[in-house]
Structures are given as C-alpha cells and as structure tokens.
Write a protein that holds these residues in place. Structure first.
Motif, PDB file in Angstrom:
ATOM      1  N   ARG A   1     -28.724  39.273 -12.309  1.00 53.78           N
ATOM      2  CA  ARG A   1     -28.751  38.468 -13.538  1.00 53.78           C
ATOM      3  C   ARG A   1     -27.320  38.176 -13.958  1.00 53.78           C
ATOM      4  NH1 ARG A   1     -34.210  39.954 -15.500  1.00 53.78           N
ATOM      5  NH2 ARG A   1     -35.278  40.133 -13.498  1.00 53.78           N
ATOM      6  N   LEU A   2     -27.047  36.914 -14.240  1.00 50.80           N
ATOM      7  CA  LEU A   2     -25.691  36.505 -14.593  1.00 50.80           C
ATOM      8  C   LEU A   2     -25.698  35.871 -15.978  1.00 50.80           C
ATOM      9  CD1 LEU A   2     -23.175  34.752 -12.278  1.00 50.80           C
ATOM     10  CD2 LEU A   2     -23.674  33.729 -14.474  1.00 50.80           C
ATOM     11  N   HIS A   3     -24.758  36.288 -16.809  1.00 49.72           N
ATOM     12  CA  HIS A   3     -24.607  35.703 -18.138  1.00 49.72           C
ATOM     13  C   HIS A   3     -23.185  35.170 -18.267  1.00 49.72           C
ATOM     14  CE1 HIS A   3     -28.160  38.116 -18.606  1.00 49.72           C
ATOM     15  NE2 HIS A   3     -27.487  39.245 -18.625  1.00 49.72           N
ATOM     16  N   LEU A   4     -23.056  33.996 -18.842  1.00 50.49           N
ATOM     17  CA  LEU A   4     -21.730  33.421 -19.082  1.00 50.49           C
ATOM     18  C   LEU A   4     -21.562  33.249 -20.584  1.00 50.49           C
ATOM     19  CD1 LEU A   4     -19.248  32.099 -17.533  1.00 50.49           C
ATOM     20  CD2 LEU A   4     -20.308  29.931 -18.155  1.00 50.49           C
ATOM     21  N   LEU A   5     -20.589  33.940 -21.152  1.00 51.65           N
ATOM     22  CA  LEU A   5     -20.359  33.878 -22.600  1.00 51.65           C
ATOM     23  C   LEU A   5     -19.047  33.149 -22.849  1.00 51.65           C
ATOM     24  CD1 LEU A   5     -21.203  37.620 -23.491  1.00 51.65           C
ATOM     25  CD2 LEU A   5     -22.776  35.726 -22.997  1.00 51.65           C
ATOM     26  N   PRO A   6     -19.109  31.887 -23.252  1.00 53.12           N
ATOM     27  CA  PRO A   6     -17.857  31.154 -23.483  1.00 53.12           C
ATOM     28  C   PRO A   6     -17.180  31.643 -24.756  1.00 53.12           C
ATOM     29  CG  PRO A   6     -19.741  29.800 -24.085  1.00 53.12           C
ATOM     30  CD  PRO A   6     -20.299  31.071 -23.515  1.00 53.12           C
TER      31      PRO A   6
ATOM     32  N   PRO B   1     -31.975  39.413 -22.967  1.00 54.83           N
ATOM     33  CA  PRO B   1     -31.301  40.012 -21.808  1.00 54.83           C
ATOM     34  C   PRO B   1     -29.945  40.634 -22.147  1.00 54.83           C
ATOM     35  CG  PRO B   1     -32.103  37.829 -21.265  1.00 54.83           C
ATOM     36  CD  PRO B   1     -32.235  37.985 -22.750  1.00 54.83           C
TER      37      PRO B   1
ATOM     38  N   PRO C   1     -18.095  26.788 -15.559  1.00 55.17           N
ATOM     39  CA  PRO C   1     -19.058  25.689 -15.647  1.00 55.17           C
ATOM     40  C   PRO C   1     -18.725  24.811 -16.849  1.00 55.17           C
ATOM     41  CG  PRO C   1     -20.187  27.779 -15.319  1.00 55.17           C
ATOM     42  CD  PRO C   1     -18.752  28.108 -15.581  1.00 55.17           C
TER      43      PRO C   1
ATOM     44  N   THR D   1     -17.662  24.644 -22.073  1.00 52.43           N
ATOM     45  CA  THR D   1     -18.366  25.629 -21.243  1.00 52.43           C
ATOM     46  C   THR D   1     -19.619  26.077 -21.968  1.00 52.43           C
ATOM     47  OG1 THR D   1     -16.293  26.414 -20.301  1.00 52.43           O
ATOM     48  CG2 THR D   1     -18.167  27.905 -20.162  1.00 52.43           C
ATOM     49  N   PRO D   2     -20.776  25.954 -21.334  1.00 48.46           N
ATOM     50  CA  PRO D   2     -22.007  26.379 -22.006  1.00 48.46           C
ATOM     51  C   PRO D   2     -22.172  27.899 -21.972  1.00 48.46           C
ATOM     52  CG  PRO D   2     -22.514  25.646 -19.797  1.00 48.46           C
ATOM     53  CD  PRO D   2     -21.030  25.402 -20.001  1.00 48.46           C
ATOM     54  N   GLU D   3     -22.892  28.383 -22.954  1.00 47.31           N
ATOM     55  CA  GLU D   3     -23.379  29.764 -22.880  1.00 47.31           C
ATOM     56  C   GLU D   3     -24.571  29.773 -21.927  1.00 47.31           C
ATOM     57  OE1 GLU D   3     -24.476  32.624 -26.438  1.00 47.31           O
ATOM     58  OE2 GLU D   3     -26.127  31.266 -26.002  1.00 47.31           O
ATOM     59  N   LEU D   4     -24.570  30.726 -21.023  1.00 52.90           N
ATOM     60  CA  LEU D   4     -25.682  30.852 -20.074  1.00 52.90           C
ATOM     61  C   LEU D   4     -26.141  32.306 -20.090  1.00 52.90           C
ATOM     62  CD1 LEU D   4     -24.151  28.970 -16.985  1.00 52.90           C
ATOM     63  CD2 LEU D   4     -25.637  28.038 -18.759  1.00 52.90           C
ATOM     64  N   ILE D   5     -27.400  32.506 -20.426  1.00 53.20           N
ATOM     65  CA  ILE D   5     -27.935  33.865 -20.476  1.00 53.20           C
ATOM     66  C   ILE D   5     -29.079  33.964 -19.481  1.00 53.20           C
ATOM     67  CG2 ILE D   5     -28.986  35.654 -21.934  1.00 53.20           C
ATOM     68  CD1 ILE D   5     -26.249  34.894 -22.946  1.00 53.20           C
ATOM     69  N   ASP D   6     -28.957  34.912 -18.572  1.00 53.23           N
ATOM     70  CA  ASP D   6     -30.046  35.227 -17.648  1.00 53.23           C
ATOM     71  C   ASP D   6     -30.242  34.174 -16.559  1.00 53.23           C
ATOM     72  OD1 ASP D   6     -31.910  36.882 -16.593  1.00 53.23           O
ATOM     73  OD2 ASP D   6     -33.490  36.447 -18.047  1.00 53.23           O
TER      74      ASP D   6
END
Lengths: 294, 294
Positions: free
Chosen positions: A253-258, A279, B157, B246-251
């Motif tokens: 599981r990957l999360h990207l927090l800008p 999550p 991203p 850059t978007p926030e992406l969760i899960d």
C-alpha cells in the motif's frame, strides 16, 4: 533546573526533514522548527555529530537560525561518546527548547550518541518537557527505532540491499529515508519493507518535512511530498529467494502526502478539518504515539 | 486465405516489452516472441510505423530474427494511412503468425494505423487466429485501449502531467509505460492512475516483457520487473487541486512482479503451480480477457 514547556510545544514535536531544507531564502521548515520550539526566545541546540565537518555545519545553522531571529543558539560539538556523557553537554539538552540534528551519516551519529546520557536526556526533553526535536537527512533517518543504516538505491528492490541499525527511537514501527524522490529511493525503501513488513517506510523529499505532534497528528511542510510504503498486507516470496534477487511483492500500500497535508488523530475534543483516511489511522497512531521513557 | 493457428499460439499472445530488449546476445525475449508465434517456421511481420527511421529499425530486427532462425520475416513499411488500408499490406497481416511493433513514438504509430483495415486485421489475427503480437517501447504502450500518449516524468506525481490517447485496444482497463525503472517513471504512472483510477498502471522495465496469453494467464520475462499500480481503492484530492500540483494519494496498491513470475487464471482443468494472489485476480482477468472483435 527543568524549564516550563512552551504552550505550543506541550506535546513534543518531531520535525523530520528530507535534507536540503532551505537555509538561505524562505527558511520555511527551519522557521517552523523554531516556532514549534517556542519562537525567537527558544533555546536551540544544534547537534552536528552526524557530520565529519561539524564546524562548517554549525556555521550554516548558526547563520540560518540567527536570520530567523533566534537569540540563543548553541553548538553541541560531540567528538566522542565521552562528550555525549559529559554533564555540561547534557545540561545544554536539559535547558533546550529545540534540538536540531544536522545531516552527515546516521551511523556516525548513533555511534557517538546512541545509548548515552545525552540520548536519554533528549527523550526526556521530548517526552516530559515537550521540546521540539528536528533532524535533517541523516538526522531524520536517525529518529526511528529501526534506522535505515545504509543501502544501495537500485532500480528494483533487492533482497539484502539495505541494512538496518538501531536509531534513537523517537518513533517506532517505521523506517525513514530522505532525499527520497530526488535520489529515486523508492526501490530502496521497498527493499526494507519487503524484508521487514513490521516497519512502515517513510520517504521524505528534499526541502520537505514530516512534522509529528505527539499524541495529536502529523503535517507535511515544504516543497515536496512524503511517501509512505506499507507492506503489512503484502504477499512476497522474499524468504525463498537469494540475496540480490528482486522479490515478488503483491499488495504493497502506497500513500503520497503532498506538502500541506495535515491529519489529526480522532479525539472527542476536536472536530478535524477533514476526516482521517482509514488507511492512515494506524500510521498516525504509530508515529504520534507517546512512547514512554525507556 | 486464413491459416491454421499453431497450437502453441491457440489463445493468442501479447508480448509487451519495456524497450531495449536484447537483440544481439541472448535475445531471450525476441526468441520467446518467435516461439509463441510458432517457431522458426512462423511468418513474422515487423511494423516500424512508430519510428521515423523505419529502415534502420527494420535492419535491426531483420538481423535479430534471422539470427533466431526465422526464415520468413517481412517489413511492413507504412508511411501513410493509405498504406495501412492497402490490400497487400493487409494480406501480410492475414498471413502472419507473429506481428512485431518496434519502438519510436506511439502517437505516430496510432496516427498511421489506428482505426485502419490493418488495425482491424491485427485484431482478427490475435483473436480469431491466435497470432502473437509483440511490441517494444512505443509498440508496447500502443497496445492498450487507453494509451499513455505523452507526459513528463516529474519527481512527484502531478495533476495534468500526462495525456492519454486512444491505443490499439488489445487489452483494456490498463495503461502501459515502458523503460520504467530505468527512466524512473513511477511518478508519471501514478499521475495517470491518480486521474484515471479506472486504469491499472503497468510499468515494464527495459529488456523485460509482460507476456499475456489470452484467457489463460501472464508471465514476466527478461532482466527487470513489471510494476503494477492499482488506484481503484485510492482516496485522492486530485479533483480539487490545480494543474501541476501534487495530489494526495491514499491507499494505492502496488505490485512488483520480477522476471520469472507466472500466474494463471483459476480454472477447472489446470492446477496452477502456485495460487494466484487475490489482489492480482482482477488484473489478470482484465489483461487476459478475450475481448471480442469490435
């Protein structure tokens, strides 16, 4: 000789910086570190022990913190473990509102201060006095209990590519990598998580900070993003393959927090601006946990 | 004039190559393409339309396929859409056991052959005759219905960083990127998936192939790995942010399939060597689906 904690720092903060934070222009991250330490009146201590060029490092931060308006900034120049058990040095930590660890090599930093009285006093500062602890690059990686000690950044994740060491343990169940996007370190972080699914991987970009308020929540500051890699649900063949081989990884599981992301733990007193994505709940619980003094 | 399909190719195969496949030494991927086309007796057609240097491309593959032992290898030199509707060219596809699309620019390839009689005949070859269709680099990206047309590979991203186009549609609900680890394209693939969670992202490394056997299963060949990025469970703020942010992406779910990975759809007739990991089931169903002739 304990001082009263500043109200803004009542919970204790960690400012975990991915390296190359701006020190000459907006100084946004360093300014936040100072603010969380109590502002211009805060007593700041700079630990340069990760670096072999301690004096140069000190000059950079002495200037930067002075520019921000800090009046009491002190260099803790530690050249041996004896220095890190020295009463005068420990007293500096006891008095500090903010403690900043520079970059260099996290193995060097831990070899000098890991398990010393100064290390213990930093835990007291954070946990009992609500001081702010900042660290950049090596100083960031050093903060977790399991520390990314060294590893190649290969194109693909590799079994055996990364070795861990014991870090300072301000937060647990995570491993921290820095210069993350700039040095293309996702494969390296996946190498750690593949072999150690107990740990959630945190990758912090340059000039970017993950700010942790103990017991409360997290925030991302700066120019980049924070990447979280969670392998706890993963299926992998890493136990069966040889060193240097690429493992199969299913369902990481990957999360990207800008920058600008802000999450609070749910509590009765506060209605958060936005709901915490489920999550992230366990990640938040892990990193904000008020671990006891050990 | 339809020819009987070779038994090994009864289901129709796609050999989707991340670029830079070996053409001089082991030629492992090209050899597998030939094998899946029916072996040395297979009639191979090379489509160079993605490239502005078609003759050079043809010489490279003419030599490589000859080295592998292919006796009937033909260059389909398409310079216009009229060429791609020309009866003689279509007859070459009708007779082909293997059709190989070289690298270049997938937009150029689609501009020349998308929607032509030749395009339709390739679908007939794959779906009714069980031919093998291979493509490398641009020829790989061109295979999906939604095609990664162009995009920057940023460090993080970014909203709006990537634009899609209409591809050949041999497989659906996916988007394919190539030279994946070598050109550090995860952020670019995440940019696509963040904005198009309907699509699962497939990143294929150089000298690496994802082999799809329609209705049956997949296999990864070569030197690198295949990365799958699945955003269907994701939470994101991409609809609310501006372009270039850059978007926030969760899960986001990430799968890494190293070379040697092999998965079959569950069926009654075969007991697979190993169970299919459940998170891959839908991916496998998507890419192996026997889409009808449209």
């Amino acid at each position: 000789m304990k001082t009263e904690p500043h109200s803004t720092a009542a919970h204790g903060h960690l400012v975990i910086i991915g390296g190359c934070e701006d020190r000459q222009h907006d100084k946004a991250i360093l300014s936040r570190f100072v603010e969380l330490s109590g502002g211009a009146h805060a007593r700041i201590v700079v630990i340069t022990a990760a670096s072999a060029r301690a004096d140069e490092m000190w000059q950079v931060y002495d200037r930067a913190f002075a520019d921000i308006g800090v009046r009491q900034c002190q260099h803790l120049h530690l050249q041996s473990r004896r220095d890190a058990n020295d009463e005068q040095h420990i007293a500096a930590i006891t008095e500090a509102d903010g403690i900043f660890m520079t970059g260099g090599d996290q193995k060097r930093l831990l070899a000098l201060i890991g398990g010393t009285a100064l290390d213990a006093e930093m835990h007291t500062a954070l946990k009992l006095r609500g001081a702010c602890i900042g660290g950049t690059s090596a100083g960031a990686s050093a903060m977790s209990g399991h520390m990314l000690a060294q590893g190649r950044a290969e194109l693909q994740p590799e079994k055996g590519a990364v070795s861990l060491g014991a870090g300072l343990g301000f937060l647990h169940k995570v491993v921290i990598d820095q210069h993350f996007s700039e040095r293309q370190r996702l494969a390296r972080l996946l190498s750690v998580v593949a072999a150690n699914p107990y740990l959630q991987g945190i990758g912090i970009d340059e000039d970017t900070a993950l700010v942790v308020e103990r017991g409360v929540g997290i925030e991302v500051l700066g120019e980049g993003a924070v990447t979280i890699v969670d392998g706890r649900h993963m299926a992998t063949n890493i136990a069966e393959i040889h060193d240097h081989m690429t493992p199969e990884l299913i369902d990481v599981r990957l999360h990207l927090l800008p920058s600008g992301s802000k999450y609070r733990l749910p509590d009765d007193a506060h209605t958060p601006e936005r709901a915490l994505p489920p999550p992230l709940l366990e990640f938040l619980e892990n990193v904000t946990k008020r671990n006891p003094i050990s």
